[in-house]
Every structure is written in C-alpha cells, then in structure tokens.
Design an enzyme around this catalytic site. Structure first.
Site, PDB file in Angstrom:
ATOM      1  N   ARG A   1       3.312  -4.119   5.142  1.00  0.00           N
ATOM      2  CA  ARG A   1       4.165  -4.378   6.301  1.00  0.00           C
ATOM      3  C   ARG A   1       3.997  -3.311   7.369  1.00  0.00           C
ATOM      4  O   ARG A   1       4.297  -3.542   8.542  1.00  0.00           O
ATOM      5  CB  ARG A   1       5.632  -4.453   5.860  1.00  0.00           C
ATOM      6  CG  ARG A   1       5.984  -5.685   5.037  1.00  0.00           C
ATOM      7  CD  ARG A   1       7.455  -5.721   4.701  1.00  0.00           C
ATOM      8  NE  ARG A   1       7.857  -4.534   3.942  1.00  0.00           N
ATOM      9  CZ  ARG A   1       9.121  -4.263   3.591  1.00  0.00           C
ATOM     10  NH1 ARG A   1      10.096  -5.075   3.950  1.00  0.00           N
ATOM     11  NH2 ARG A   1       9.398  -3.187   2.888  1.00  0.00           N
TER      12      ARG A   1
ATOM     13  N   LYS B   1       5.197  -3.024 -20.817  1.00  0.00           N
ATOM     14  CA  LYS B   1       5.572  -1.942 -19.888  1.00  0.00           C
ATOM     15  C   LYS B   1       7.079  -1.709 -19.914  1.00  0.00           C
ATOM     16  O   LYS B   1       7.552  -0.567 -19.786  1.00  0.00           O
ATOM     17  CB  LYS B   1       5.109  -2.294 -18.478  1.00  0.00           C
ATOM     18  CG  LYS B   1       5.499  -1.281 -17.409  1.00  0.00           C
ATOM     19  CD  LYS B   1       4.941   0.103 -17.677  1.00  0.00           C
ATOM     20  CE  LYS B   1       4.954   1.014 -16.458  1.00  0.00           C
ATOM     21  NZ  LYS B   1       6.145   1.023 -15.651  1.00  0.00           N
TER      22      LYS B   1
ATOM     23  N   SER C   1       1.231   2.154 -15.530  1.00  0.00           N
ATOM     24  CA  SER C   1       1.866   3.458 -15.677  1.00  0.00           C
ATOM     25  C   SER C   1       0.886   4.535 -15.248  1.00  0.00           C
ATOM     26  O   SER C   1      -0.307   4.447 -15.520  1.00  0.00           O
ATOM     27  CB  SER C   1       2.294   3.696 -17.133  1.00  0.00           C
ATOM     28  OG  SER C   1       2.960   4.936 -17.256  1.00  0.00           O
TER      29      SER C   1
ATOM     30  N   ASN D   1       8.790   1.849 -20.757  1.00  0.00           N
ATOM     31  CA  ASN D   1       9.758   2.562 -19.930  1.00  0.00           C
ATOM     32  C   ASN D   1      11.050   2.854 -20.686  1.00  0.00           C
ATOM     33  O   ASN D   1      11.691   3.881 -20.453  1.00  0.00           O
ATOM     34  CB  ASN D   1      10.050   1.765 -18.667  1.00  0.00           C
ATOM     35  CG  ASN D   1       8.971   1.953 -17.619  1.00  0.00           C
ATOM     36  OD1 ASN D   1       7.828   2.271 -17.947  1.00  0.00           O
ATOM     37  ND2 ASN D   1       9.315   1.765 -16.364  1.00  0.00           N
TER      38      ASN D   1
ATOM     39  N   ASN E   1       6.813  -3.866 -11.279  1.00  0.00           N
ATOM     40  CA  ASN E   1       7.679  -3.774 -12.460  1.00  0.00           C
ATOM     41  C   ASN E   1       8.548  -5.020 -12.600  1.00  0.00           C
ATOM     42  O   ASN E   1       9.765  -4.950 -12.768  1.00  0.00           O
ATOM     43  CB  ASN E   1       8.571  -2.528 -12.373  1.00  0.00           C
ATOM     44  CG  ASN E   1       7.812  -1.253 -12.655  1.00  0.00           C
ATOM     45  OD1 ASN E   1       6.838  -1.252 -13.407  1.00  0.00           O
ATOM     46  ND2 ASN E   1       8.233  -0.158 -12.046  1.00  0.00           N
TER      47      ASN E   1
ATOM     48  N   LEU F   1       0.826  -1.206   0.000  1.00  0.00           N
ATOM     49  CA  LEU F   1       0.000   0.000   0.000  1.00  0.00           C
ATOM     50  C   LEU F   1       0.858   1.253   0.000  1.00  0.00           C
ATOM     51  O   LEU F   1       0.550   2.243   0.666  1.00  0.00           O
ATOM     52  CB  LEU F   1      -0.936  -0.011   1.221  1.00  0.00           C
ATOM     53  CG  LEU F   1      -1.886  -1.215   1.302  1.00  0.00           C
ATOM     54  CD1 LEU F   1      -2.640  -1.214   2.622  1.00  0.00           C
ATOM     55  CD2 LEU F   1      -2.852  -1.228   0.128  1.00  0.00           C
ATOM     56  N   GLY F   2       1.952   1.210  -0.762  1.00  0.00           N
ATOM     57  CA  GLY F   2       2.828   2.368  -0.898  1.00  0.00           C
ATOM     58  C   GLY F   2       2.222   3.409  -1.811  1.00  0.00           C
ATOM     59  O   GLY F   2       0.999   3.463  -2.025  1.00  0.00           O
TER      60      GLY F   2
ATOM     61  N   MET G   1       2.056   3.739  -4.995  1.00  0.00           N
ATOM     62  CA  MET G   1       1.248   3.224  -6.103  1.00  0.00           C
ATOM     63  C   MET G   1       0.105   2.365  -5.588  1.00  0.00           C
ATOM     64  O   MET G   1      -1.068   2.609  -5.875  1.00  0.00           O
ATOM     65  CB  MET G   1       2.125   2.423  -7.067  1.00  0.00           C
ATOM     66  CG  MET G   1       3.015   3.265  -7.958  1.00  0.00           C
ATOM     67  SD  MET G   1       2.117   4.134  -9.273  1.00  0.00           S
ATOM     68  CE  MET G   1       1.823   2.778 -10.416  1.00  0.00           C
TER      69      MET G   1
END
Length: 305
Positions: free
Chosen positions: A31, A164, A112, A168, A86, A8-9, A11
């Site tokens: 975490r 992806k 993205s 990038n 990624n 749940l960072g 992104m």
C-alpha cells in the site's frame, strides 16, 4: 523463478530481498507506493507469467481475507496463492475451498524467523497439495536456512499454519519461563550478577537457546529493563492454540498460563512482562511500550521500523 509478493513490511520486505539475493525475480506490491513495484494487485498479476505464484504477507484476519479474495478474481486456473502470514488454519481451509472451485491453488506457510530471517533464513511450515509444494520448492529452498532442516511439508491445507500456531504457543511458554526466572533472580538479593548468570547458561546447559541469547542481548541493552513497561501483546496464535487444545481435549497448562500472564500484563506493570516485551522486540522487532512515555519504542538495530 518469478513470484509476486504482497505486503512489503518488516517480514515481507526482507523475504522479498532474500529471494532476490537468491536469484529469483520478485514483483512486490504494498500500500506504500514508495516501496511498491506496481500500483495495484492487477498490475502485479499482469507482470507474472502463468502459471503464477503470489505470496501474501499481510496482517491476519480481514486484510488477508480481502487480499486472497481479490487475487482469486484476478488469477487463472493453475495459478497458486501462498499465505505466509499468521492466519488461522480454519481460514486456510475456507480459502482453499473457494479458490479450488476456480482452479486456483492455495498453500499456507507458517513462517518463523522475525527480523533476523533475511540473513539467517526462515523456518517454513507448509500445508497444501504436494504438486503445489513441489512447484514452489525453489522458493522455499531460498527462504529457509542452509542445511537439511528449516522446512516441512506438514500436511494438507491448514497444516502449515496449525504447526506454526503450536510453535508460537511453545514460544509463549519458553519466554514466560525465562521471564519468571529473571524476576526471581532480581527479587532474591542472593545473586548479584543476574545478567552474568543468564550469560553463563548460554553454553553447556540444557536451556541454551536462541531465546536465551536474545535475553542476554536485551539485558546488555538495558540491564534493569527500566526503559520498558511490563506490557506484552499476544499475536492471537496463543489464543488459537489454547482453543485447539480445548477442542481436542489436550491439556496445555504451561502454554495456557503463559497466555494468561500476557493478559495480566495489561492490568499492572509486571516485571516478568518487561522481559517478555524485551524478547519480542529483540527477535521480531515488535514495538514496545516505553516506561516513561507509554509510547511505542523503536525496534532494536536491524529491526523494522
């Protein structure tokens, strides 16, 4: 639908929020217990109804491999794991094979949109079995931008992250071209309003783009980029793109040169790399290196900490 979100960072957290705003029920695990709905992956799995869907948004490499392996032991036949990080497409294919032997599905999704995706939507490139993709379409429809574009079922497992990866690589080349143009304008003493020149290109020109908009924003925040050191990390996908080009004998001179320029940025304070660092901070909330202290600077307003 009900879906699990692991990680749940900046992104994963925003994606979970966009799904909730779209009417889905999200059970999140991280975490960090202060932002987690459950204490363990087993609790997350127990909170979901069969057939379950668990979206993984943790760093590529060993963290993703370990998470997928643990989930594979907890999930049942017909459940599905979605890797939205990624990851290297080769890892996807290995995961699909291992999970498939247990009857657990696997879908890889290149995502993205950076820190702006919560409001604007995320471009999604999916790889996997058509039945799994169809089952997850309500989730994809909510995450992608409004309108007909923004999602593709790119092919079998691995295709999403391969697409992806190439995306990038193209991004590397575009950012490098903007950065080199900025450095030349600054060095020549012919154009006295460099920021204004870039701003004038935002409408009516063939190079207008979101990256150009972000470049203008970066110059508005710091006209000479004096707060940044010319150091830019690479996510790993640029390297994989170049390696895939070697494997398939496809020449990628621009993307390869852009990757090498990032390597060069770690050896000296490159002016062009200041712009690349500024763009990465603007669109993705990536930490940057301060010109004064050498410490990682905070992301822009609206970015993740």
């Amino acid at each position: 639908m009900r879906i699990g979100m692991v990680g749940l960072g900046k992104m994963g957290g925003n994606m979970a929020e966009r799904l909730r705003r779209g009417g889905h029920e999200v059970v999140g695990y991280d975490r960090d217990p202060s932002i987690s709905d459950v204490g363990t992956l087993k609790e997350l799995v127990d909170r979901l109804e069969a057939p379950r869907a668990v979206w993984v948004m943790v760093p590529a490499g060993e963290p993703t491999r370990a998470t997928v392996a643990e989930l594979g032991e907890l999930l049942d036949r017909d459940d599905v794991i979605i890797d939205g990080g990624n990851s290297h497409y080769v890892d996807d294919q290995r995961h699909a094979g291992e999970l498939g032997a247990k009857g657990v599905g696997f879908v890889d999704v290149g995502v993205s949109g950076g820190v702006w995706g919560l409001e604007n939507g995320y471009a999604l490139m999916a790889g996997g079995d058509a039945a799994h993709i169809q089952r997850l379409m309500p989730v994809f429809e909510t995450l992608k931008p409004e309108g007909p574009d923004g999602f593709v079922h790119a092919g079998a497992v691995g295709a999403g992250h391969f697409a992806k990866m190439v995306h990038n690589g193209i991004e590397y080349g575009m950012m490098q071209a903007f950065a080199e143009g900025w450095e030349l304008l600054e060095a020549a003493d012919v154009v006295t309003d460099v920021a204004g020149a870039f701003k004038s290109w935002r409408h009516g020109t063939v190079i207008r783009s979101w990256l150009l908009d972000l470049l203008v924003r970066a110059l508005e925040d710091d006209p000479e980029l004096t707060q940044l050191r010319g150091y830019a990390q690479d996510s790993g996908e640029g390297r994989w793109t170049v390696q895939a080009a070697v494997d398939h004998a496809v020449p990628l001179p621009v993307i390869t040169a852009a990757l090498y320029a990032r390597f060069a940025s770690r050896q000296e304070d490159s002016p062009a790399m200041k712009m690349v660092a500024a763009l990465r901070q603007q669109f993705g909330g990536h930490a940057v290196t301060s010109a004064t202290s050498g410490e990682g600077a905070a992301p822009p307003p609206g970015g993740a900490a």
